[in-house]
Design a protein around this motif. Structure first.
Motif, PDB file in Angstrom:
ATOM      1  N   HIS A   1       0.833  -1.194   0.000  1.00  0.00           N
ATOM      2  CA  HIS A   1       0.000   0.000   0.000  1.00  0.00           C
ATOM      3  C   HIS A   1       0.877   1.257   0.000  1.00  0.00           C
ATOM      4  O   HIS A   1       2.072   1.188   0.291  1.00  0.00           O
ATOM      5  N   ASN A   2       0.241   2.393  -0.298  1.00  0.00           N
ATOM      6  CA  ASN A   2       0.992   3.651  -0.277  1.00  0.00           C
ATOM      7  C   ASN A   2       1.473   3.964   1.129  1.00  0.00           C
ATOM      8  O   ASN A   2       0.820   3.630   2.125  1.00  0.00           O
TER       9      ASN A   2
ATOM     10  N   SER B   1      -9.152 -10.380 -11.477  1.00  0.00           N
ATOM     11  CA  SER B   1     -10.211  -9.541 -12.054  1.00  0.00           C
ATOM     12  C   SER B   1     -10.143  -8.113 -11.529  1.00  0.00           C
ATOM     13  O   SER B   1     -10.789  -7.220 -12.082  1.00  0.00           O
ATOM     14  N   SER B   2      -9.362  -7.894 -10.471  1.00  0.00           N
ATOM     15  CA  SER B   2      -9.215  -6.560  -9.896  1.00  0.00           C
ATOM     16  C   SER B   2      -8.075  -5.809 -10.581  1.00  0.00           C
ATOM     17  O   SER B   2      -7.071  -6.414 -10.981  1.00  0.00           O
ATOM     18  N   PRO B   3      -8.200  -4.492 -10.707  1.00  0.00           N
ATOM     19  CA  PRO B   3      -7.098  -3.711 -11.294  1.00  0.00           C
ATOM     20  C   PRO B   3      -5.851  -3.664 -10.432  1.00  0.00           C
ATOM     21  O   PRO B   3      -4.813  -3.175 -10.879  1.00  0.00           O
ATOM     22  N   THR B   4      -5.923  -4.193  -9.220  1.00  0.00           N
ATOM     23  CA  THR B   4      -4.740  -4.220  -8.356  1.00  0.00           C
ATOM     24  C   THR B   4      -3.735  -5.272  -8.792  1.00  0.00           C
ATOM     25  O   THR B   4      -2.558  -5.196  -8.449  1.00  0.00           O
ATOM     26  N   GLY B   5      -4.182  -6.273  -9.519  1.00  0.00           N
ATOM     27  CA  GLY B   5      -3.285  -7.358  -9.921  1.00  0.00           C
ATOM     28  C   GLY B   5      -2.213  -6.888 -10.896  1.00  0.00           C
ATOM     29  O   GLY B   5      -2.440  -6.018 -11.727  1.00  0.00           O
ATOM     30  N   THR B   6      -1.008  -7.445 -10.759  1.00  0.00           N
ATOM     31  CA  THR B   6       0.119  -7.078 -11.613  1.00  0.00           C
ATOM     32  C   THR B   6       0.676  -8.330 -12.294  1.00  0.00           C
ATOM     33  O   THR B   6       0.338  -9.463 -11.935  1.00  0.00           O
ATOM     34  N   GLU B   7       1.560  -8.094 -13.254  1.00  0.00           N
ATOM     35  CA  GLU B   7       2.211  -9.220 -13.915  1.00  0.00           C
ATOM     36  C   GLU B   7       3.048 -10.033 -12.928  1.00  0.00           C
ATOM     37  O   GLU B   7       3.167 -11.252 -13.063  1.00  0.00           O
TER      38      GLU B   7
ATOM     39  N   VAL C   1     -16.160  -0.909 -10.726  1.00  0.00           N
ATOM     40  CA  VAL C   1     -15.399  -0.606  -9.513  1.00  0.00           C
ATOM     41  C   VAL C   1     -15.428  -1.817  -8.588  1.00  0.00           C
ATOM     42  O   VAL C   1     -16.495  -2.256  -8.154  1.00  0.00           O
ATOM     43  N   VAL C   2     -14.234  -2.365  -8.278  1.00  0.00           N
ATOM     44  CA  VAL C   2     -14.138  -3.518  -7.384  1.00  0.00           C
ATOM     45  C   VAL C   2     -13.067  -3.342  -6.313  1.00  0.00           C
ATOM     46  O   VAL C   2     -13.051  -4.069  -5.325  1.00  0.00           O
ATOM     47  N   SER C   3     -12.165  -2.381  -6.508  1.00  0.00           N
ATOM     48  CA  SER C   3     -10.998  -2.271  -5.629  1.00  0.00           C
ATOM     49  C   SER C   3     -11.055  -1.026  -4.753  1.00  0.00           C
ATOM     50  O   SER C   3     -11.135   0.095  -5.262  1.00  0.00           O
ATOM     51  N   ARG C   4     -10.998  -1.229  -3.459  1.00  0.00           N
ATOM     52  CA  ARG C   4     -10.894  -0.101  -2.524  1.00  0.00           C
ATOM     53  C   ARG C   4      -9.553   0.592  -2.699  1.00  0.00           C
ATOM     54  O   ARG C   4      -9.479   1.820  -2.786  1.00  0.00           O
ATOM     55  N   LYS C   5      -8.482  -0.205  -2.756  1.00  0.00           N
ATOM     56  CA  LYS C   5      -7.126   0.344  -2.821  1.00  0.00           C
ATOM     57  C   LYS C   5      -6.874   1.139  -4.100  1.00  0.00           C
ATOM     58  O   LYS C   5      -6.316   2.238  -4.062  1.00  0.00           O
ATOM     59  N   LYS C   6      -7.292   0.604  -5.224  1.00  0.00           N
ATOM     60  CA  LYS C   6      -6.900   1.157  -6.521  1.00  0.00           C
ATOM     61  C   LYS C   6      -7.934   2.120  -7.095  1.00  0.00           C
ATOM     62  O   LYS C   6      -7.588   2.992  -7.903  1.00  0.00           O
ATOM     63  N   GLN C   7      -9.194   1.981  -6.674  1.00  0.00           N
ATOM     64  CA  GLN C   7     -10.252   2.783  -7.277  1.00  0.00           C
ATOM     65  C   GLN C   7     -10.968   3.701  -6.280  1.00  0.00           C
ATOM     66  O   GLN C   7     -11.092   4.896  -6.514  1.00  0.00           O
ATOM     67  N   MET C   8     -11.432   3.146  -5.173  1.00  0.00           N
ATOM     68  CA  MET C   8     -12.206   3.961  -4.230  1.00  0.00           C
ATOM     69  C   MET C   8     -11.341   4.975  -3.487  1.00  0.00           C
ATOM     70  O   MET C   8     -11.643   6.176  -3.457  1.00  0.00           O
ATOM     71  N   VAL C   9     -10.268   4.507  -2.866  1.00  0.00           N
ATOM     72  CA  VAL C   9      -9.439   5.383  -2.044  1.00  0.00           C
ATOM     73  C   VAL C   9      -8.821   6.528  -2.852  1.00  0.00           C
ATOM     74  O   VAL C   9      -8.922   7.694  -2.449  1.00  0.00           O
ATOM     75  N   PRO C  10      -8.164   6.267  -3.990  1.00  0.00           N
ATOM     76  CA  PRO C  10      -7.569   7.389  -4.734  1.00  0.00           C
ATOM     77  C   PRO C  10      -8.589   8.436  -5.169  1.00  0.00           C
ATOM     78  O   PRO C  10      -8.321   9.642  -5.108  1.00  0.00           O
TER      79      PRO C  10
END
Length: 304
Positions: A91-92, A147-153, A286-295
């Protein structure tokens, strides 16, 4: 004794990262939890025959290693910050001020488990079979099976490698985890609201955001009136300026944002595009608190 400890209202990544990091660090380090386990975490531990960590005994502690969090509002109540010796997180960095330098490893991965996997590999350490399986479960949980935008390669690479080594079928296992996560049986509504609840500093405001991820939002949404009342009670108890609760449909990627007062509605409708009906804002994608809601909330509230 030194504790490896995740955040309050622990999710699966918080619990598993504590277990895995304690194993990595070795003698003298014990995994602990900062609250009750959710049903998904209990399923995973039972599936692999792992005992749940205990709450920390603060009067016996020599030091802390924090995993999956670094903001003070999310730390175990009563934790002595002067005893923090390490942070491993995804997290940030949240403005934590300490008197002495410590080891910090923060990376923009989908979960802390991926970073811990990297630590094993960098140290040329063999990862125990049960720890591998736990790390995979943690990745699938935090990224919602990618399925979440938080996932990375990096998360995908680690998950696929572990799946090959352990013969776990990712989609089948993720489906079982998410079924456990979605089960409301026997859960008081206060627990539904608080089980995955975090607080954040956003400008001059303290903001609480709770999330319930599910493969079927209908049972939760049918109890919307109870949820609104429970969210109001949690807001009073926590003393936050704003509070939001999202029922997240992880099958169709949809958030149902439930707001207790007009103040939250004004903020949410100014930020998110969706249909507002009877205290619920339906937000596609919108599914991610970390990547979508919080920012999005932080950007808006810091300019209010």
């Amino acid at each position: 004794m030194k504790y490896v400890l995740g955040h309050k209202n622990p999710d699966t990544d918080s619990i598993i990262s504590a277990i895995a990091m304690a194993d990595f660090l070795g003698d003298g380090y014990m995994p602990a939890r900062s609250g009750d386990l959710n049903k998904e975490s209990l399923f995973v531990l039972n599936e692999f025959g792992i005992e749940s960590p205990e709450l920390p005994e603060l009067n016996e502690v020599e030091g802390f290693v924090l995993v999956d969090h670094n903001q003070e509002a999310q730390m175990f109540d009563g934790l002595d910050k002067s005893k923090i010796e390490m942070i491993v997180d995804h997290h940030n960095l949240g403005g934590l001020a300490l008197l002495s330098p410590i080891f910090i490893r923060i990376e923009p991965t989908g979960c802390t488990a991926t970073i811990i996997y990297k630590l094993y590999k960098e140290a040329a350490r063999e990862i125990p079979e049960n720890i591998k399986k736990l790390l995979l479960a943690s990745i699938l949980s935090d990224t919602l099976n990618f399925s979440s935008p938080t996932g990375t390669e990096a998360d995908k690479m680690v998950a696929n490698e572990i799946a090959r080594e352990t013969s776990i079928k990712i989609d089948e296992f993720a489906a079982k985890m998410f079924k456990a996560k979605s089960d409301l049986t026997g859960m008081p509504i206060s627990r539904v609201v608080s089980a995955d609840y975090k607080e954040f500093e956003m400008g001059k405001f303290n903001v609480g955001i709770g999330v319930f991820e599910t493969v079927d939002p209908a049972p939760a949404l049918e109890r919307k009136g109870e949820i609104v009342e429970a969210v109001r009670e949690l807001q009073q108890e926590a003393g936050v300026d704003y509070i939001f609760f999202a029922v997240v449909d992880i099958v169709v990627d949809m958030a149902y944002l439930i707001m207790p007062t007009d103040k939250e509605k004004e903020v949410a409708t100014a930020i998110f595009k969706g249909d507002l009906e009877d205290d619920v804002l339906k937000i596609p994608g919108v599914v991610s608190r970390k990547k979508q809601m919080v920012p999005s909330l932080q950007k808006y509230l810091e300019n209010v």
